[in-house]
Design a protein around this motif. Structure first.
Motif, mmCIF file in Angstrom:
data_model
loop_
_atom_site.group_PDB
_atom_site.id
_atom_site.type_symbol
_atom_site.label_atom_id
_atom_site.label_comp_id
_atom_site.label_asym_id
_atom_site.label_seq_id
_atom_site.Cartn_x
_atom_site.Cartn_y
_atom_site.Cartn_z
ATOM 1 N N CYS A 82 1.032 -1.138 0.111
ATOM 2 C CA CYS A 82 -0.512 -0.195 -0.131
ATOM 3 C C CYS A 82 1.060 1.078 0.209
ATOM 4 N N GLY A 93 -7.147 0.399 -3.159
ATOM 5 C CA GLY A 93 -6.912 -0.430 -4.957
ATOM 6 C C GLY A 93 -5.843 -1.556 -4.881
ATOM 7 N N VAL A 94 -5.169 -1.321 -3.940
ATOM 8 C CA VAL A 94 -3.989 -2.237 -3.410
ATOM 9 C C VAL A 94 -4.556 -3.252 -2.909
ATOM 10 N N ALA A 96 -7.758 -4.090 -1.863
ATOM 11 C CA ALA A 96 -8.046 -4.866 -2.406
ATOM 12 C C ALA A 96 -7.988 -6.251 -3.207
ATOM 13 N N GLY A 97 -6.410 -6.020 -3.279
ATOM 14 C CA GLY A 97 -5.891 -6.787 -5.132
ATOM 15 C C GLY A 97 -5.569 -7.514 -3.902
ATOM 16 N N GLU A 98 -4.462 -7.327 -2.483
ATOM 17 C CA GLU A 98 -3.833 -8.431 -1.899
ATOM 18 C C GLU A 98 -4.918 -8.758 -0.765
ATOM 19 N N ALA A 100 -7.973 -10.171 -1.838
ATOM 20 C CA ALA A 100 -8.350 -11.728 -2.816
ATOM 21 C C ALA A 100 -7.252 -12.284 -2.661
ATOM 22 N N LYS A 101 -6.743 -12.662 -2.545
ATOM 23 C CA LYS A 101 -5.435 -12.963 -2.055
ATOM 24 C C LYS A 101 -4.914 -14.223 -0.884
ATOM 25 N N TYR A 182 -14.672 -9.988 1.513
ATOM 26 C CA TYR A 182 -13.307 -9.946 1.457
ATOM 27 C C TYR A 182 -13.002 -11.353 2.657
#
Length: 770
Positions: A82, A93-94, A96-98, A100-101, A182
């Motif tokens: 972030c 946004g960063v 949210a991508g992290e 998700a994994k 999430y």
């Protein structure tokens, strides 16, 4: 005797049916048989506003919870990218991508436990502080006479308060939904979030029942009211602590989340976080066990509290006697300022400690909490260097005072409202006097804030004077809005004080206050002027609708007959511009400058849609006073003559204004006639006059004429018409609005006003094309 489960179901169903009736019976079919000929059913259409505001608030809380999850991940996760984002909000946004994994980290789950715990406390304290704890619990005293065991009644009360806690559902369900999404549940998030929400609301309902049912038997009414005041004061900062968790940066609340102890993960809020993230397979079972244990222990405590009955012997009478005997001696009414009704209001305010705290102290706590937890005000010297922040604080305090006082004007009268109908003055006049009183009291707060700003070195310049004028104008405007919305928000016939106020209208008030706050922060003078004019016009429109409603407040079935009002025009204007923007967004191709053809099509389609829907709605509801091309016995020749005659001075003012602008070197937009003149002529001479005159003269001006003199109605409608146009055109468009309104009156309908508008547009277009 029926079984306990069926008894609980019947009692909960009874409560839900009562709430359904209070809400207005959405979709209720019309009873058969003869009805009241002149009036429509009470509450028709209110469900639209209720559903709209509920969806907006749910969306707002969902977005806030999303930002909290992502912001806490950026601040608490041991490893995250972030920090490499260019802007603070890009980091979301960063995050949210992290997420998700990877699953939630332990630090993030602990921080989210604080978030859920704060929302749980708010779901308990806000409903508890919104009802009069000293009020006799007639509901339970009646239910206890039924042939049902007392334990069954208590279980039913906890269950119905679990499923009817609208504040708790609004706060907790979006948060649980975001956590489940999430956490990887995706489309299973909805049922999981619903189950988790009600698992948390059950202990909240139990704690509320222990407080307002059990304590009533051991505390005097005056002590209960003091407790209620304390609860009201404590509830507000909780909400703003939660909101501050969504703000980027390592703020105070984020520091609390970082230091929150890890053992809280095994409390109900922490178990909800673990369950929705899938961190523990045993979390749902352990959550169910803890909730069940709390409920069983709480019901046992309630049974012990109510072992000697549900009525404290003589508590009502003795409490009233003690309150009367210990009431402080107040100044005689004759020496207080204002009208007799305003002096009465001041006397009652001094006597009612809860209302005094609610209306005059809680606004300070709300605004201070916002500034402190959001980090907006870092130190007091900032008040001297940022006049817009100073104005926002001043207006925020005043607007909160009004929503907690003037908004309650009808509601505070309670069952004594009928006495106002016996006074030798119209009820509208008395409500206006109360609005004036509350506006004067609310103005004291902005005056104090600006005084503090001057003390800390705020420079007196044009910007400060404009802001002071905006805030000062906002107090009477929002006092009128608060009183008007309070007429619809209050149900004086409701048996319980807690159900006499509909929260939908409170949210609507706050939305309008936010719009006015935008007018304080924007740098564009045209936007500031537009906000003030539009909100002031909306206040007049709402007050007109409220005056129509006043004669029917105490009638449980009747409503005022439908007539065209200024509020109809304001609603049509908002819809017109919303549809126009939507159609233009669909038609526009690429990111280049707007194409005149697309603008003309969007304008025409939006106008046709609004015109058709308005006509359909007026026809379906039997609305009277709908504007027509010719009305009141006017003929075509009269309309044409007045249309041309009123267009001439408007054209002269427009030409003079354009000449002055060119003289001072102001560049005017040129009209390109190459291949597109047909679109422009159609827009200027047909579409614009037809649709805009129907809205601004036919609805807004025509509606204002019901409650205002001719000249103020002309000026008000012309001002609204002017501020929706570009800044350079406001002055001549204001003149056009006045001329078109005069043509409407003298020409006997919309035809004359449309002709005035069309001739003006064609003349201005010809000059710009030349």
């Amino acid at each position: 005797m029926i079984g306990p489960l069926r008894a609980i179901w019947l009692l909960v169903r009874l409560r839900l049916l009562r709430l359904w009736n209070v809400a207005g019976n959405v979709g209720r079919s019309k009873p058969k048989g003869p009805g009241r000929g002149a009036t429509a059913g009470k509450g028709r259409g209110r469900w639209v506003l209720t559903v709209t505001m509920a969806l907006l608030m749910t969306a707002a809380f969902t977005n806030m919870s999303r930002q909290i999850v992502l912001n806490l991940h950026c601040e608490l996760a041991p490893v995250t990218a972030c920090g490499g984002a260019a802007q603070p909000y890009d980091a979301l946004g960063v995050a949210a991508g992290e997420l998700a994994k990877t699953p939630f980290t332990t630090a993030l789950m602990t921080g989210l436990t604080l978030h859920v715990a704060l929302l749980w406390l708010a779901s308990l304290l806000v409903p508890l502080g919104s009802r009069d704890l000293g009020h006799a619990d007639w509901d339970l005293e009646w239910l206890v006479t039924l042939p049902v065991p007392r334990a069954t009644l208590l279980w039913a009360r906890v269950l119905e308060r679990t499923v009817t806690n609208s504040t708790g559902i609004l706060m907790l369900w979006p948060a649980c939904l975001v956590l489940a999404w999430y956490g990887g549940l995706r489309w299973w998030a909805v049922p999981a979030a619903t189950a988790a929400t009600f698992a948390l609301l059950a202990p909240s309902a139990l704690a509320r029942t222990v407080a307002d049912t059990g304590l009533r038997l051991s505390l005097a009414p005056s002590q209960l009211r003091n407790l209620q005041a304390a609860v009201s004061v404590a509830a507000m900062p909780l909400v703003y602590v939660t909101i501050s968790l969504s703000l980027p940066g390592d703020g105070i609340a984020v520091g609390w989340a970082r230091a929150f102890p890890s053992w809280t993960l095994w409390t109900p809020p922490g178990l909800v976080v673990q369950w929705l993230d899938g961190a523990s397979a045993f979390a749902p079972a352990l959550l169910a066990f803890e909730v069940a244990l709390l409920l069983v222990g709480g019901i046992a405590l309630l049974r012990r509290q109510l072992a000697n009955g549900v009525v404290a012997a003589g508590s009502r009478e003795s409490g009233r006697a003690r309150a009367t005997a210990s009431a402080p001696a107040l100044a005689p009414l004759c020496i207080l300022p204002g009208t007799p009704l305003q002096r009465r209001e001041l006397r009652l305010l001094a006597r009612d400690r809860n209302f005094l705290v609610q209306s005059l102290l809680i606004p300070i706590i709300i605004v201070a909490s916002q500034l402190f937890f959001a980090g907006t005000l870092r130190d007091t010297t900032q008040l001297g260097s940022d006049p817009r922040l100073l104005a926002s604080i001043a207006f925020g305090l005043g607007s909160y005072v009004l929503v907690l006082s003037a908004f309650q004007t009808i509601n505070t009268e309670g069952q004594a409202l009928w006495l106002l109908y016996t006074f030798p003055h119209p009820l509208a006049r008395m409500l206006k006097e109360k609005a004036q009183l509350w506006a004067a009291l609310a103005l004291l707060y902005p005056a104090a804030v600006f005084g503090v700003g001057l003390w800390y070195g705020t420079r007196i310049d044009t910007q400060l004077l404009v802001l002071v004028a905006q805030v000062a104008a906002g107090m009477p405007i929002f006092a009128l809005i608060a009183v008007a919305l309070g007429v619809w928000a209050s149900d004086p016939l409701a048996p319980e004080p807690a159900t006499r106020l509909r929260p939908t209208y409170v949210y609507l008030y706050m939305v309008l206050a936010s719009l006015y706050g935008y007018g304080l922060y924007t740098q564009a003078w045209a936007h500031r002027l537009a906000v003030v004019v539009l909100v002031a016009m909306l206040a007049l429109a709402l007050w007109q609708k409220a005056r129509d409603e006043l004669p029917f407040l105490l009638d449980p079935t009747a409503a005022p007959p439908r007539r065209v009002s200024a509020a109809d025009g304001m609603a049509a204007a908002v819809m017109f511009f919303a549809v126009q923007a939507l159609v233009f967004a669909v038609l526009r191709d690429g990111d280049g400058p707007p194409v005149l053809r697309d603008m003309a099509l969007a304008f025409t389609i939006a106008g046709a849609v609004v015109y058709g829907l308005a006509r359909l709605l007026f026809w379906r509801t039997g609305t009277t006073g709908v504007p027509a091309l010719l009305q009141g016995g006017a003929d075509v020749k009269q309309a044409l003559a007045w249309g041309v005659g009123c267009a001439l001075p408007a054209i002269a003012i427009g030409l003079a204004w354009m000449t002055a602008l060119r003289h001072f070197g102001v560049a005017l937009p040129a009209v390109d006639v190459d291949g597109r003149i047909a679109w422009l002529v159609a827009l200027a001479s047909v579409a614009a006059p037809v649709f805009e005159e129907f809205i601004f003269r036919g609805l807004i001006f025509n509606g204002l004429r019901r409650s205002m003199a001719l000249l103020p109605a002309v000026l008000a409608s012309a001002a609204v018409f002017a501020v929706i146009h570009p800044p350079l055109a406001m002055l001549p468009v204001f003149a056009l609005g006045c001329a078109a309104a005069w043509a409407f009156v003298r020409g006997g309908g919309l035809l004359a006003a449309m002709l005035t508008h069309a001739l003006y547009n064609i003349a201005m277009m010809a000059v710009q094309a030349g």
